[in-house]
Design a protein around this motif. Sequence first.
Motif, PDB file in Angstrom:
ATOM      1  N   TRP A 130       0.834  -1.204   0.000  1.00 47.71           N
ATOM      2  CA  TRP A 130       0.000   0.000   0.000  1.00 47.71           C
ATOM      3  C   TRP A 130       0.869   1.255   0.000  1.00 47.71           C
ATOM      4  CZ3 TRP A 130      -4.524  -2.021  -0.917  1.00 47.71           C
ATOM      5  CH2 TRP A 130      -4.904  -3.224  -0.324  1.00 47.71           C
ATOM      6  N   GLY A 131       0.494   2.223  -0.830  1.00 57.75           N
ATOM      7  CA  GLY A 131       1.217   3.483  -0.856  1.00 57.75           C
ATOM      8  C   GLY A 131       1.540   3.933  -2.273  1.00 57.75           C
ATOM      9  N   THR A 132       2.154   5.105  -2.381  1.00 58.29           N
ATOM     10  CA  THR A 132       2.494   5.685  -3.672  1.00 58.29           C
ATOM     11  C   THR A 132       3.996   5.951  -3.744  1.00 58.29           C
ATOM     12  OG1 THR A 132       2.022   7.902  -2.805  1.00 58.29           O
ATOM     13  CG2 THR A 132       0.248   6.780  -3.981  1.00 58.29           C
ATOM     14  N   SER A 133       4.555   5.722  -4.916  1.00 55.25           N
ATOM     15  CA  SER A 133       5.974   6.005  -5.122  1.00 55.25           C
ATOM     16  C   SER A 133       6.224   6.341  -6.580  1.00 55.25           C
ATOM     17  CB  SER A 133       6.834   4.802  -4.714  1.00 55.25           C
ATOM     18  OG  SER A 133       6.807   3.800  -5.714  1.00 55.25           O
ATOM     19  N   LEU A 134       7.386   6.898  -6.844  1.00 57.28           N
ATOM     20  CA  LEU A 134       7.771   7.281  -8.195  1.00 57.28           C
ATOM     21  C   LEU A 134       7.771   6.078  -9.145  1.00 57.28           C
ATOM     22  CD1 LEU A 134       9.025   9.453 -10.123  1.00 57.28           C
ATOM     23  CD2 LEU A 134      11.250   8.645  -9.339  1.00 57.28           C
ATOM     24  N   MET A 135       8.358   4.957  -8.703  1.00 60.84           N
ATOM     25  CA  MET A 135       8.439   3.786  -9.573  1.00 60.84           C
ATOM     26  C   MET A 135       7.086   3.104  -9.752  1.00 60.84           C
ATOM     27  SD  MET A 135      12.166   2.077  -8.821  1.00 60.84           S
ATOM     28  CE  MET A 135      12.071   1.101 -10.345  1.00 60.84           C
ATOM     29  N   ASP A 136       6.234   3.171  -8.756  1.00 59.98           N
ATOM     30  CA  ASP A 136       4.873   2.651  -8.909  1.00 59.98           C
ATOM     31  C   ASP A 136       4.136   3.424  -9.999  1.00 59.98           C
ATOM     32  OD1 ASP A 136       5.048   0.694  -6.943  1.00 59.98           O
ATOM     33  OD2 ASP A 136       4.473   2.066  -5.357  1.00 59.98           O
ATOM     34  N   LEU A 137       4.298   4.747  -9.971  1.00 59.99           N
ATOM     35  CA  LEU A 137       3.683   5.591 -10.992  1.00 59.99           C
ATOM     36  C   LEU A 137       4.277   5.293 -12.365  1.00 59.99           C
ATOM     37  CD1 LEU A 137       1.841   7.996 -11.758  1.00 59.99           C
ATOM     38  CD2 LEU A 137       3.786   9.488 -11.264  1.00 59.99           C
ATOM     39  N   GLY A 138       5.585   5.006 -12.392  1.00 61.48           N
ATOM     40  CA  GLY A 138       6.279   4.776 -13.659  1.00 61.48           C
ATOM     41  C   GLY A 138       5.733   3.610 -14.455  1.00 61.48           C
ATOM     42  N   VAL A 139       5.472   2.484 -13.790  1.00 60.86           N
ATOM     43  CA  VAL A 139       4.990   1.307 -14.533  1.00 60.86           C
ATOM     44  C   VAL A 139       3.589   1.555 -15.087  1.00 60.86           C
ATOM     45  CG1 VAL A 139       6.463  -0.374 -13.379  1.00 60.86           C
ATOM     46  CG2 VAL A 139       4.267   0.196 -12.360  1.00 60.86           C
ATOM     47  N   GLY A 140       2.745   2.214 -14.313  1.00 55.84           N
ATOM     48  CA  GLY A 140       1.402   2.528 -14.795  1.00 55.84           C
ATOM     49  C   GLY A 140       1.436   3.530 -15.941  1.00 55.84           C
ATOM     50  N   SER A 141       2.336   4.520 -15.846  1.00 55.86           N
ATOM     51  CA  SER A 141       2.460   5.526 -16.899  1.00 55.86           C
ATOM     52  C   SER A 141       2.962   4.903 -18.192  1.00 55.86           C
ATOM     53  CB  SER A 141       3.414   6.643 -16.447  1.00 55.86           C
ATOM     54  OG  SER A 141       2.905   7.306 -15.319  1.00 55.86           O
ATOM     55  N   PHE A 142       3.847   3.903 -18.072  1.00 56.30           N
ATOM     56  CA  PHE A 142       4.349   3.197 -19.251  1.00 56.30           C
ATOM     57  C   PHE A 142       3.181   2.550 -19.991  1.00 56.30           C
ATOM     58  CE2 PHE A 142       6.635   0.362 -21.911  1.00 56.30           C
ATOM     59  CZ  PHE A 142       7.955   0.775 -21.950  1.00 56.30           C
ATOM     60  N   VAL A 143       2.281   1.923 -19.252  1.00 60.24           N
ATOM     61  CA  VAL A 143       1.122   1.261 -19.860  1.00 60.24           C
ATOM     62  C   VAL A 143       0.164   2.291 -20.452  1.00 60.24           C
ATOM     63  CG1 VAL A 143      -0.887  -0.205 -19.402  1.00 60.24           C
ATOM     64  CG2 VAL A 143       1.313  -0.734 -18.331  1.00 60.24           C
ATOM     65  N   PHE A 144      -0.060   3.400 -19.733  1.00 63.08           N
ATOM     66  CA  PHE A 144      -0.955   4.456 -20.223  1.00 63.08           C
ATOM     67  C   PHE A 144      -0.440   5.014 -21.547  1.00 63.08           C
ATOM     68  CE2 PHE A 144      -2.561   8.738 -20.693  1.00 63.08           C
ATOM     69  CZ  PHE A 144      -3.872   8.680 -20.229  1.00 63.08           C
ATOM     70  N   SER A 145       0.852   5.332 -21.611  1.00 65.02           N
ATOM     71  CA  SER A 145       1.429   5.906 -22.827  1.00 65.02           C
ATOM     72  C   SER A 145       1.412   4.890 -23.967  1.00 65.02           C
ATOM     73  CB  SER A 145       2.857   6.388 -22.571  1.00 65.02           C
ATOM     74  OG  SER A 145       3.739   5.304 -22.373  1.00 65.02           O
TER      75      SER A 145
END
Length: 493
Positions: free
Chosen positions: A162-177
Amino acid sequence: MSDLKERKEAFVSGLTGGSISEINQVTSIALIGYFSWCFINKYTNLFHGSNKWSPLSLTIDFLLNWVGLLLAITLYSSQPGMLALGILLPTLSLPLFNRARSTSSQKKTKKINKTEITDKTYLPKKPFVTEYRGGMLVITALAILAVDFKIFPRRFAKVETWGTSLMDLGVGSFVFSMGMVSTRSVMLDEFHQRRVSYWSKLYKSLRMLHLGVLRLIFVKNLDYQEHVTEYGVHWNFFITLVLVGPLTIFIEPIFKFIPRCLVSLIITLTYEWFIVKKEEFLPYLLLAPRVDFLSANREGIFSLLGYWAIFLAGQTSGFYVLPSTAIKNNLYKPSPKQVIINQDKTKFSLFDKLTTVSPLRGLITWCIIYTSLFYFVRQEHAYNVSRRLANLPYVLWVCSYNTGFLVFYTLIDKLFANDNEAYEDRISVSLDSINSNGMILFLLSNVSTGIVNMTINTLDASPAKSIVVLLSYALWIASVGAVLYYKRIFIKL
């Protein structure tokens, strides 16, 4: 060796992440880099024409788009504002020491005639899209190695549950893009009203599966450190990337009746209902013994639903971001060529007017929707954001972040845009190169990270040694990308 492996696994385990505001501040250095590059390009000759390949221009490009982000996630992780100031001040003064920009080689861009619209005029390359995706790929490439050094803050590494981090955001952003750029083929198929066989689409989507298998063999046979609770025993991020495409192709007939954005929401809400309402489901995801393939890889298999929802949201964004002109109802769907040609003669209802948007208006609309939903859900929800589960709060956070940051990329592009200027003169070499060969350079980053970890004790490296290694690694990836780009070699995996 086994002791070092255990230390490295412990180094990335049990983490709780950091604040969303700090993540936004750190990643905004990519926006600062884009603004600075555009400013220099507007007022100097450094990035114009063949000048962009000069040693000075390439160095400045690398400093703005690679080194700035590297410093943001390491030495200046607690002072991103100071770093932004350190980038902007030299940028704003540079035109004083460089000759004025020449405009003699600029070419006039014709206004689009809808009756003569073609593939290229319908879906032109857009600098801000390339810069957004390129910046995301750069910070991803940097973080996958930097995370193994102590100079990379633990709050930026992937959280345990549970929680938020830069690398957590990175993998999701890779999929979004990835979802956003994949929309180009979807829109062209709809534009020409052509039917591509299911098996042909499936083959194209599955052709990268071997990368996931190769990574699994590499990790298992070389005794490389791994964090099992990320995706499971046999699963990895490459497999997730490969499978979101075939899943989308499988349900494609549904999109004629239900827009992708709603399908995305239905998928993540259904998955969330099981997490929250089925008492045995969450304990299974987090605590079940790994006794068969499903339980051994439950994180990767079930989080695939969340990443699939993100992918579909990314595709929705492509409908209004990628076209050269606002197309009827492009806020949520593509249109065939005939609709585009007859659009000016068609009477629009209020709903049509609201859902026919420019890139900026579409991004602002969806950003407001995703952000509002995210903060409402986060406040009322029983659980926090979880990249491990790819739950509803995580999906909404990723979509909110990416649409929000794309708003700023669009604004910067509008601020410096010159309609008389060719695409090639409005884009940086380092970001266009990594965007043009994204998957092969992402693979190279993973391989290079493995080699560094097997040759250097990253845990005990001093800050100075860490920065030297990371700078060398960044220069290596950027150089390979630039050479491929210069020679016009584009490798599609």
